[in-house]
Design an enzyme around this catalytic site. Structure first.
Site, PDB file in Angstrom:
ATOM      1  N   ARG A 149      39.064  31.663  32.271  1.00 24.21           N
ATOM      2  CA  ARG A 149      39.222  33.191  32.382  1.00 24.21           C
ATOM      3  C   ARG A 149      38.801  33.592  31.052  1.00 24.21           C
ATOM      4  O   ARG A 149      39.301  32.977  30.166  1.00 24.21           O
ATOM      5  CB  ARG A 149      40.459  33.402  32.829  1.00 24.21           C
ATOM      6  CG  ARG A 149      40.863  32.927  34.375  1.00 24.21           C
ATOM      7  CD  ARG A 149      42.358  32.945  34.356  1.00 24.21           C
ATOM      8  NE  ARG A 149      42.889  32.117  33.267  1.00 24.21           N
ATOM      9  CZ  ARG A 149      44.217  31.922  32.976  1.00 24.21           C
ATOM     10  NH1 ARG A 149      45.179  32.743  33.546  1.00 24.21           N
ATOM     11  NH2 ARG A 149      44.766  31.014  32.255  1.00 24.21           N
ATOM     12  N   GLU A 150      37.922  34.815  31.012  1.00 28.72           N
ATOM     13  CA  GLU A 150      38.020  35.538  29.712  1.00 28.72           C
ATOM     14  C   GLU A 150      39.472  35.772  29.200  1.00 28.72           C
ATOM     15  O   GLU A 150      40.224  36.213  30.004  1.00 28.72           O
ATOM     16  CB  GLU A 150      36.970  36.726  29.834  1.00 28.72           C
ATOM     17  CG  GLU A 150      35.708  36.208  29.744  1.00 28.72           C
ATOM     18  CD  GLU A 150      34.668  37.385  29.930  1.00 28.72           C
ATOM     19  OE1 GLU A 150      34.997  38.433  29.393  1.00 28.72           O
ATOM     20  OE2 GLU A 150      33.700  36.919  30.611  1.00 28.72           O
ATOM     21  N   GLY A 255      45.032  48.129  42.275  1.00 31.71           N
ATOM     22  CA  GLY A 255      44.706  49.043  41.156  1.00 31.71           C
ATOM     23  C   GLY A 255      43.064  49.429  41.414  1.00 31.71           C
ATOM     24  O   GLY A 255      42.496  49.262  42.468  1.00 31.71           O
ATOM     25  N   GLY A 259      36.215  43.663  37.844  1.00 30.97           N
ATOM     26  CA  GLY A 259      34.910  43.783  37.355  1.00 30.97           C
ATOM     27  C   GLY A 259      34.521  42.450  36.641  1.00 30.97           C
ATOM     28  O   GLY A 259      34.894  41.526  36.810  1.00 30.97           O
ATOM     29  N   CYS A 262      31.616  37.955  36.225  1.00 32.35           N
ATOM     30  CA  CYS A 262      31.671  36.978  37.186  1.00 32.35           C
ATOM     31  C   CYS A 262      31.628  37.451  38.814  1.00 32.35           C
ATOM     32  O   CYS A 262      31.081  37.109  39.431  1.00 32.35           O
ATOM     33  CB  CYS A 262      32.620  35.799  36.620  1.00 32.35           C
ATOM     34  SG  CYS A 262      32.358  34.985  35.289  1.00 32.35           S
ATOM     35  N   ARG A 332      30.966  44.263  30.961  1.00 34.44           N
ATOM     36  CA  ARG A 332      30.057  44.264  32.029  1.00 34.44           C
ATOM     37  C   ARG A 332      30.986  44.469  33.303  1.00 34.44           C
ATOM     38  O   ARG A 332      31.636  44.049  33.509  1.00 34.44           O
ATOM     39  CB  ARG A 332      29.608  42.622  32.071  1.00 34.44           C
ATOM     40  CG  ARG A 332      28.622  42.246  31.115  1.00 34.44           C
ATOM     41  CD  ARG A 332      28.266  40.822  31.006  1.00 34.44           C
ATOM     42  NE  ARG A 332      29.453  39.991  30.811  1.00 34.44           N
ATOM     43  CZ  ARG A 332      29.439  38.705  30.840  1.00 34.44           C
ATOM     44  NH1 ARG A 332      28.370  38.330  31.491  1.00 34.44           N
ATOM     45  NH2 ARG A 332      30.420  37.864  30.712  1.00 34.44           N
TER      46      ARG A 332
HETATM   47  C1  UDX Z   1      37.094  34.940  36.696  1.00 34.99           C
HETATM   48  C2  UDX Z   1      37.905  33.783  37.391  1.00 34.99           C
HETATM   49  O1  UDX Z   1      39.249  33.927  37.371  1.00 34.99           O
HETATM   50  C3  UDX Z   1      37.340  32.500  36.641  1.00 34.99           C
HETATM   51  O2  UDX Z   1      38.014  31.185  37.370  1.00 34.99           O
HETATM   52  C4  UDX Z   1      35.971  32.255  36.464  1.00 34.99           C
HETATM   53  O3  UDX Z   1      35.726  31.195  35.749  1.00 34.99           O
HETATM   54  C5  UDX Z   1      35.097  33.680  36.069  1.00 34.99           C
HETATM   55  O4  UDX Z   1      35.635  34.606  36.784  1.00 34.99           O
HETATM   56  P1  UDX Z   1      37.385  36.531  34.714  1.00 34.99           P
HETATM   57  O5  UDX Z   1      36.317  37.287  35.101  1.00 34.99           O
HETATM   58  O6  UDX Z   1      37.529  36.154  33.392  1.00 34.99           O
HETATM   59  O7  UDX Z   1      37.460  35.055  35.546  1.00 34.99           O
HETATM   60  O8  UDX Z   1      38.518  37.416  34.938  1.00 34.99           O
HETATM   61  P2  UDX Z   1      40.046  37.456  35.920  1.00 34.99           P
HETATM   62  O9  UDX Z   1      41.153  37.131  35.149  1.00 34.99           O
HETATM   63  O10 UDX Z   1      39.499  36.695  37.255  1.00 34.99           O
HETATM   64  O11 UDX Z   1      40.117  38.868  36.506  1.00 34.99           O
HETATM   65  C6  UDX Z   1      38.885  39.395  37.183  1.00 34.99           C
HETATM   66  C7  UDX Z   1      38.906  40.942  37.553  1.00 34.99           C
HETATM   67  O12 UDX Z   1      39.701  41.205  38.671  1.00 34.99           O
HETATM   68  C8  UDX Z   1      39.434  41.583  36.304  1.00 34.99           C
HETATM   69  O13 UDX Z   1      38.662  43.031  36.490  1.00 34.99           O
HETATM   70  C9  UDX Z   1      40.866  41.974  36.794  1.00 34.99           C
HETATM   71  O14 UDX Z   1      41.451  43.364  36.166  1.00 34.99           O
HETATM   72  C10 UDX Z   1      40.817  41.957  38.175  1.00 34.99           C
HETATM   73  N1  UDX Z   1      42.098  41.485  38.925  1.00 34.99           N
HETATM   74  C11 UDX Z   1      42.537  40.410  38.561  1.00 34.99           C
HETATM   75  C12 UDX Z   1      42.776  42.468  39.667  1.00 34.99           C
HETATM   76  O15 UDX Z   1      42.474  43.709  39.880  1.00 34.99           O
HETATM   77  N2  UDX Z   1      43.940  42.572  40.297  1.00 34.99           N
HETATM   78  C13 UDX Z   1      44.527  41.058  39.958  1.00 34.99           C
HETATM   79  O16 UDX Z   1      45.576  40.829  40.687  1.00 34.99           O
HETATM   80  C14 UDX Z   1      43.812  40.066  39.267  1.00 34.99           C
END
Ligand code: UDX
Length: 435
Positions: A149-150, A255, A259, A262, A332
């Protein structure tokens, strides 16, 4: 072991630094000279907590170098492919040309003892195809998807919750897996679960995991729509259903939705690939997952406009957050910036602030107004929209913030503030999925 990492973006730069910190000799290769220069001087070209320290330490120990010249990676045993697979413009499918180019560039340097390990997220079938491309060299192909995860990338790379190895059948696959075990030896001693699968399963594990996460978020956001229609509170609903450990509370934060580089493109690429395989019905639901997600952005704009009396024209609106999520400078497919742009096109005077992502946001949307300092950005606002839940914004003091603004309207796009506190300080508090 001598290792190369092809592609030094959010995935590759972290992987290269992490592998060097495990004691390997790592050559990171990227076509972008500016990126290579930045990494060489220990400055990550993007914000990722802990990465800078890792880069500097590895370079001081002489274990890590970055170059644009792939031939410097020629003597590596293991080559990790970490390049991006963005969405093709105007299509759902993933663009795998960077993966193909990475393997092509390695091809002349491969020998029968080399192992090429794909980490990029790719359409199922890619590993099999690339194994054919390098077959003449005798090198082995593997697929080892990355789940980082970023914002937590260093931790996730050094202490992953599982390792998945997609390998070819029989002895060559086993030998390649043994080589990767050597690379990850100090991760495996922590009892990290490791699964060996065929190529297709390994590729699908990644796509399925991201689809599940996206589905969980859109599920709770669909419930938020129902809460808005019925007067219920989605945060309480999430807490209550999340107490059932079959459901779990994680990834049920309603919420503005997901985005980033990924989740959005991965579910779209999955639909495109399923279509090619004649299995489009199996993931047709992902279209709805995507739609629910995109609707949240429009709903956010509607709530903000309504809170301002029906029009944005000439009103100063401050947007807290530009990154797609906190602890990242990645913009992104950022929901926050999508909302900022929609409001600007409807006549709002939008100011965007963010602790890390302003430079990237400016490149994508130069037409918006950016202010780095939070208090300065908020000063004179008629509405404040919290769209990326950085700690700094979660900790805002309602009374002190009230001193800065012209209108005490707060829209909480991430359901992270305590409504009672803001209302008690005289604010009109609105949120997605809450009364
Ligand atoms: C994701 C996967 O978690 C990771 O395992 C994969 O390798 C790449 O894609 P990442 O894109 O870094 O990682 O972000 P993540 O923490 O998963 O969040 C993704 C999006 O979902 C964010 O925009 C976040 O704000 C949103 N989100 C996350 C929600 O809206 N609600 C939540 O409960 C959790």
């Amino acid at each position: 072991m001598k290792i190369s990492v092809i592609g030094c973006g959010y995935l590759g730069a972290v992987h290269a630094a992490a592998m060097a910190s495990l004691g390997h000799e790592v050559t990171g290769v990227d076509v972008d000279t500016a990126k290579v220069e930045a990494l060489t001087s220990g400055r990550p070209p993007f914000f990722e907590p802990g990465l800078s320290e890792l880069l500097v330490k590895a370079q001081e120990r002489g274990k890590l170098e970055f170059t644009t010249d792939v031939s410097r990676a020629a003597d590596a045993t293991v080559h990790f492919v970490c390049v991006g697979t963005p969405q093709k413009p105007g299509e759902f499918a993933a663009d795998v040309t960077y993966v193909d180019a990475a393997v092509e560039s390695l091809h002349p340097h491969l020998t029968a003892t080399s192992v090429v390990v794909g980490k990029s997220t790719v359409p199922v079938g890619t590993a099999e195809r690339l194994a054919g491309v390098i077959a003449d060299t005798g090198a082995a192909m593997m697929w080892n998807p990355e789940f980082l995860r970023e914002g937590h990338a260093v931790e996730d790379t050094l202490h992953p919750n599982r390792l998945v190895y997609g390998v070819a059948d029989g002895e060559p696959g086993q030998a390649a897996a043994a080589t990767l075990d050597e690379v990850y030896a100090s991760i495996l001693v922590e009892d990290t679960p490791r699964m060996i699968t065929d190529f297709a399963t390994a590729e699908l594990v990644k796509t399925a995991a991201n689809s599940f996460l996206a589905t969980k978020i859109s599920f709770i956001n669909a419930m938020a729509e129902l809460c808005e229609a019925s007067g219920a509170d989605v945060t309480q609903l999430a807490d209550a259903i999340g107490m059932d450990d079959r459901i779990g509370r994680k990834f049920l934060n309603a919420g503005l939705g997901f985005g980033g580089g990924c989740l959005p493109k991965d579910i779209r690429a999955f639909m495109a690939r399923a279509g090619e395989l004649g299995a489009d019905q199996a993931v047709a639901f992902l279209k709805e997952i995507d739609s629910i997600n995109m609707r949240r952005r429009v709903r956010m704009v509607d709530i903000a406009r309504d809170a301002l009396g029906g029009s944005f024209i000439g009103k100063k609106i401050t947007i807290l957050g530009a990154a797609f999520k906190p602890d990242s400078d990645d913009v992104r497919d950022s929901p926050a910036l999508a909302v900022a742009r929609l409001i600007a096109t409807q006549g709002g005077l939008v100011t965007v602030t963010d602790p890390q992502a302003i430079d990237n946001a400016k490149k994508s949307f130069p037409e918006l107004n950016y202010v780095a300092d939070t208090a300065e950005a908020i000063t004179g606002a008629e509405a404040v929209l919290l769209l990326t839940e950085w700690r700094e914004y979660r900790d805002l003091d309602p009374a002190a913030t009230a001193e800065l603004v012209r209108g005490k309207v707060l829209v909480d796009g991430r359901n992270v503030l305590t409504p009672e506190l803001w209302r008690a300080a005289g604010w009109t508090y609105r949120a997605l999925g809450r009364p």
